[in-house]
Design an enzyme around this catalytic site. Structure first.
Site, PDB file in Angstrom:
ATOM      1  CE  LYS A 181      -1.712   1.631   4.030  1.00  0.00           C
ATOM      2  NZ  LYS A 181      -1.450   3.014   4.269  1.00  0.00           N
ATOM      3  CG  ASN A 182       2.205   2.467   3.579  1.00  0.00           C
ATOM      4  OD1 ASN A 182       1.091   3.072   3.285  1.00  0.00           O
ATOM      5  ND2 ASN A 182       2.504   2.456   4.788  1.00  0.00           N
ATOM      6  NE  ARG A 201       0.455  11.720   7.226  1.00  0.00           N
ATOM      7  CZ  ARG A 201       0.682  13.227   7.447  1.00  0.00           C
ATOM      8  NH1 ARG A 201      -0.245  13.944   7.785  1.00  0.00           N
ATOM      9  NH2 ARG A 201       2.104  13.445   7.387  1.00  0.00           N
ATOM     10  CB  VAL A 253       7.176   6.044  15.000  1.00  0.00           C
ATOM     11  CG1 VAL A 253       6.856   6.679  13.531  1.00  0.00           C
ATOM     12  CG2 VAL A 253       8.511   5.208  14.951  1.00  0.00           C
ATOM     13  CB  CYS A 297      -5.493   9.959  11.058  1.00  0.00           C
ATOM     14  SG  CYS A 297      -3.794   9.442  11.378  1.00  0.00           S
ATOM     15  NE  ARG A 327       0.348  10.713  10.304  1.00  0.00           N
ATOM     16  CZ  ARG A 327      -0.254   9.504   9.609  1.00  0.00           C
ATOM     17  NH1 ARG A 327      -1.115   8.815  10.061  1.00  0.00           N
ATOM     18  NH2 ARG A 327       0.259   8.925   8.467  1.00  0.00           N
ATOM     19  N   PRO A 328       1.759  16.258  11.478  1.00  0.00           N
ATOM     20  CG  PRO A 328       3.628  16.922  12.683  1.00  0.00           C
ATOM     21  CD  PRO A 328       2.578  16.084  12.593  1.00  0.00           C
ATOM     22  CG  ASP A 347       7.124  19.872  11.139  1.00  0.00           C
ATOM     23  OD1 ASP A 347       6.182  19.104  11.182  1.00  0.00           O
ATOM     24  OD2 ASP A 347       8.264  20.018  11.512  1.00  0.00           O
ATOM     25  CG  LEU A 348       9.969  17.179   9.446  1.00  0.00           C
ATOM     26  CD1 LEU A 348      10.296  15.947   9.911  1.00  0.00           C
ATOM     27  CD2 LEU A 348      11.323  18.189   9.912  1.00  0.00           C
ATOM     28  CG  ASP A 394       2.837   1.152   9.476  1.00  0.00           C
ATOM     29  OD1 ASP A 394       3.180   1.526   8.626  1.00  0.00           O
ATOM     30  OD2 ASP A 394       2.583   2.087  10.288  1.00  0.00           O
ATOM     31  NE  ARG A 396      -7.325   4.106   5.371  1.00  0.00           N
ATOM     32  CZ  ARG A 396      -6.484   4.480   6.282  1.00  0.00           C
ATOM     33  NH1 ARG A 396      -6.891   4.564   7.722  1.00  0.00           N
ATOM     34  NH2 ARG A 396      -5.233   4.867   5.674  1.00  0.00           N
TER      35      ARG A 396
HETATM   36  C1  EPZ Z   1       4.081   6.690   6.359  1.00  0.00           C
HETATM   37  O1  EPZ Z   1       3.607   7.683   7.028  1.00  0.00           O
HETATM   38  C2  EPZ Z   1       3.033   5.778   6.260  1.00  0.00           C
HETATM   39  N1  EPZ Z   1       2.014   5.893   5.419  1.00  0.00           N
HETATM   40  C3  EPZ Z   1       2.623   5.232   7.606  1.00  0.00           C
HETATM   41  O2  EPZ Z   1       1.747   3.868   7.536  1.00  0.00           O
HETATM   42  C4  EPZ Z   1       3.829   4.629   8.526  1.00  0.00           C
HETATM   43  O3  EPZ Z   1       3.581   4.546   9.638  1.00  0.00           O
HETATM   44  C5  EPZ Z   1       4.859   6.004   8.719  1.00  0.00           C
HETATM   45  O4  EPZ Z   1       5.485   6.299   7.264  1.00  0.00           O
HETATM   46  C6  EPZ Z   1       5.865   5.395   9.378  1.00  0.00           C
HETATM   47  O5  EPZ Z   1       6.686   4.629   8.951  1.00  0.00           O
HETATM   48  C7  EPZ Z   1       2.411   6.069   4.039  1.00  0.00           C
HETATM   49  O6  EPZ Z   1       3.591   5.747   3.420  1.00  0.00           O
HETATM   50  C8  EPZ Z   1       1.204   6.374   3.120  1.00  0.00           C
HETATM   51  P1  EPZ Z   1       6.434   9.888   8.914  1.00  0.00           P
HETATM   52  P2  EPZ Z   1       4.029   9.147   7.170  1.00  0.00           P
HETATM   53  O7  EPZ Z   1       6.094  11.186   7.816  1.00  0.00           O
HETATM   54  O8  EPZ Z   1       4.945   9.386   5.843  1.00  0.00           O
HETATM   55  C9  EPZ Z   1       6.364  13.034  12.381  1.00  0.00           C
HETATM   56  C10 EPZ Z   1      -0.038   2.736   7.525  1.00  0.00           C
HETATM   57  O9  EPZ Z   1      -0.631   2.231   8.650  1.00  0.00           O
HETATM   58  N2  EPZ Z   1       6.333  14.081  11.360  1.00  0.00           N
HETATM   59  O10 EPZ Z   1       7.436   8.927   8.541  1.00  0.00           O
HETATM   60  O11 EPZ Z   1       2.805  10.088   7.259  1.00  0.00           O
HETATM   61  C11 EPZ Z   1       4.964  12.480  12.332  1.00  0.00           C
HETATM   62  O12 EPZ Z   1       4.157  13.289  13.085  1.00  0.00           O
HETATM   63  C12 EPZ Z   1       0.472   3.970   7.743  1.00  0.00           C
HETATM   64  O13 EPZ Z   1       0.194   2.028   6.661  1.00  0.00           O
HETATM   65  C13 EPZ Z   1       6.671  15.278  11.740  1.00  0.00           C
HETATM   66  O14 EPZ Z   1       6.773  15.637  12.885  1.00  0.00           O
HETATM   67  O15 EPZ Z   1       4.828   9.094   8.331  1.00  0.00           O
HETATM   68  C14 EPZ Z   1       5.254  11.010  13.035  1.00  0.00           C
HETATM   69  O16 EPZ Z   1       5.202  11.323  14.347  1.00  0.00           O
HETATM   70  C15 EPZ Z   1       0.073   4.853   9.085  1.00  0.00           C
HETATM   71  N3  EPZ Z   1       6.545  16.255  10.775  1.00  0.00           N
HETATM   72  C16 EPZ Z   1       6.777  10.836  12.340  1.00  0.00           C
HETATM   73  O17 EPZ Z   1       7.336  12.068  12.079  1.00  0.00           O
HETATM   74  C17 EPZ Z   1       6.445  16.248   9.342  1.00  0.00           C
HETATM   75  O18 EPZ Z   1       6.472  16.886   8.519  1.00  0.00           O
HETATM   76  C18 EPZ Z   1       6.858   9.656  11.343  1.00  0.00           C
HETATM   77  O19 EPZ Z   1       5.917  10.246  10.261  1.00  0.00           O
HETATM   78  C19 EPZ Z   1       6.396  14.919   9.078  1.00  0.00           C
HETATM   79  C20 EPZ Z   1       6.292  13.840  10.014  1.00  0.00           C
END
Ligand code: EPZ
Length: 418
Positions: free
Chosen positions: A23-24, A95, A329, A119, A124-125, A127-128, A307, A399
């Site tokens: 999916k991802n 998202r 995470v 969610c 889910r910010p 900022d990065l 996950d 989903r």
């Molecule tokens: C991806 O989400 C996956 N989704 C998530 O899978 C997965 O849990 C996550 O990566 C971590 O491996 C998809 O690929 C569609 P992150 P993503 O940005 O990209 C913080 C599932 O169940 N963060 O690595 O949104 C954030 O709040 C889903 O299949 C910031 O602070 O994850 C979180 O605490 C759920 N600022 C951490 O980083 C930002 O700008 C990890 O988020 C972005 C993220």
């Protein structure tokens, strides 16, 4: 639309299950496909609700999508400017719609992205993501729940990610792939889905090196060409079925997987006493005599995947001792605890730490899926529980898991949907 799963627990699962495409990986490759004009074809894409929503988002941008008789998805990207706005209605369902920001900026220098909102697992910010596209020359304004991004003079840049965010890494890679100059992402995410995105973009003519390490270099090119590409198998779906074998006392072989992607999960399962063997393009999991308690800390890849945290919690609820789970995470990924308690689990949450006291068995109950992976974990708990479990809001599970009721039934589970 199916939204409830009813499971009668107690059957040991036996047999083989073919794992679907990731999916991802599929979601980000669908977004990245707009970087090239013409027909891109994706193979091994799972027919799941998130993928369907992403096709609707692409359609909204003016991209035609078509499922082919061979189950591949054709993405027909027109020449000229696309609509650059993702709607709130669709973004709140998915998202990953935020991945259109980097793709649209790379293609046409403009993106209007509905903030996906939080969610059930955290705020889910973005900022990065924003720091990254700004470094490459985009000006951004957040107003009325949208991110307005425009890049008049984009140029390659060096970006350091405070956290190895998967989505932020992907957005920057996509924008940089068609931004003049060389970009370097430091402290980049190293997930297999990042490597799949780099391989996909390079198949389209991009020049990306270092994916899978924490430094990714992208040399921007003016044009990319469409391609045909098979996405990687879903390591989280595979891990979920591996836990299903362990929690039901059965033996399951997951097929069509990449064993290396599962190393953190295989290692942890072995610690719980399960027998795990890598064989030809598959992994065999046989339940141990008993389920041993283990401690888990979720971390970015190659650490233990967040996950899989809920699924392991369900398993440890049936272990012979006390386990400590630390979720590093996401800030709110213990929603499942109250639902597991309804099934007889004994879990104590203190901040990012959950202490699981294993019980002799769980009992069927009426429960509710709060998010995708919590829903999958409730399915696992229900398979092991005595009696019948009704899982409401099971739509969350559909989903991200292709044909889950059918796959479980073929393994010997008693599952029906309403
Ligand atoms: C991806 O989400 C996956 N989704 C998530 O899978 C997965 O849990 C996550 O990566 C971590 O491996 C998809 O690929 C569609 P992150 P993503 O940005 O990209 C913080 C599932 O169940 N963060 O690595 O949104 C954030 O709040 C889903 O299949 C910031 O602070 O994850 C979180 O605490 C759920 N600022 C951490 O980083 C930002 O700008 C990890 O988020 C972005 C993220």
């Amino acid at each position: 639309m199916t939204n409830r799963m009813i499971i009668t627990g107690g059957n040991r699962l036996f047999g083989q299950v073919r794992i679907s495409g990731a999916k991802n990986a599929g979601l980000v490759l669908m977004a990245a496909s707009i970087l090239a004009e013409g027909e891109t074809i994706l193979d091994n894409l799972p027919r799941i609700r998130d993928v369907e929503v992403m096709t609707q988002i692409l359609n909204e941008l003016g991209v035609v999508t078509r499922w082919n008789p061979d189950d591949s998805l054709s993405i027909l990207v027109p020449e000229g400017r696309l609509n650059c706005t993702t709607s709130y209605e669709l973004a709140k369902k998915l998202r990953a719609s935020n991945l259109l920001m980097g793709a649209l900026l790379g293609r046409q220098g403009e993106a209007v992205i509905s903030l996906p909102g939080g969610c059930d697992i955290g705020s889910r910010p973005m900022d990065l993501h924003i720091k990254g596209v700004q470094a490459l020359g985009a000006a951004t304004v957040i107003e009325h729940g949208y991110i307005y991004a425009q890049s008049h003079k984009p140029g390659g840049a060096r970006v350091y990610l405070d956290f190895p965010s998967v989505g932020a890494t992907e957005n920057i890679m996509m924008m940089a792939s068609r931004t003049p100059g060389v970009s370097v992402i430091e402290n980049a995410a190293k997930e297999p889905e990042i490597v799949d995105l780099a391989n996909f973009l390079n198949s389209m003519g991009a020049r990306i090196r270092g994916a899978g390490t924490d430094v990714i270099k992208v040399e921007g090119v003016s044009q990319l060409r469409p391609c045909r590409y098979a996405i990687i198998p879903d390591r989280i779906e595979a891990g979920t079925y591996m836990v299903a074998a362990a929690i039901t006392g059965g033996e399951v072989k997951v097929q069509n997987i990449i064993p290396m992607h599962l190393h953190p999960i295989s290692a942890k399962l072995q610690e719980t006493g399960a027998y795990v063997e890598e064989c030809d393009e598959g992994i065999l999991v046989r339940a141990g005599e008993k389920i041993l308690p283990v401690d888990i800390k979720t971390l970015p890849y190659p650490g233990f995947p967040t996950d899989m945290q809920s699924q392991m919690m369900a398993l440890l609820c049936c272990s012979q001792g006390s386990s400590v789970i630390v979720e590093n995470v996401f800030e709110n990924r213990f929603q499942i605890v109250d639902e597991l308690k309804r099934m007889g689990a004994n879990i104590k949450v203190e901040g990012h730490t959950a202490i699981v006291e294993g019980q002799p068995c769980l009992y069927g109950a009426r429960v509710k899926a709060t998010d995708l992976r919590a829903g999958a974990a409730l399915v696992l708990a229900a398979l092991a529980a005595r009696g019948e479990t009704v899982i409401d809001d099971a739509g969350h599970v559909f989903r991200g898991y292709e044909k889950m009721p059918e796959k479980l039934t073929r393994l010997g589970a008693v599952v029906r949907t309403e």
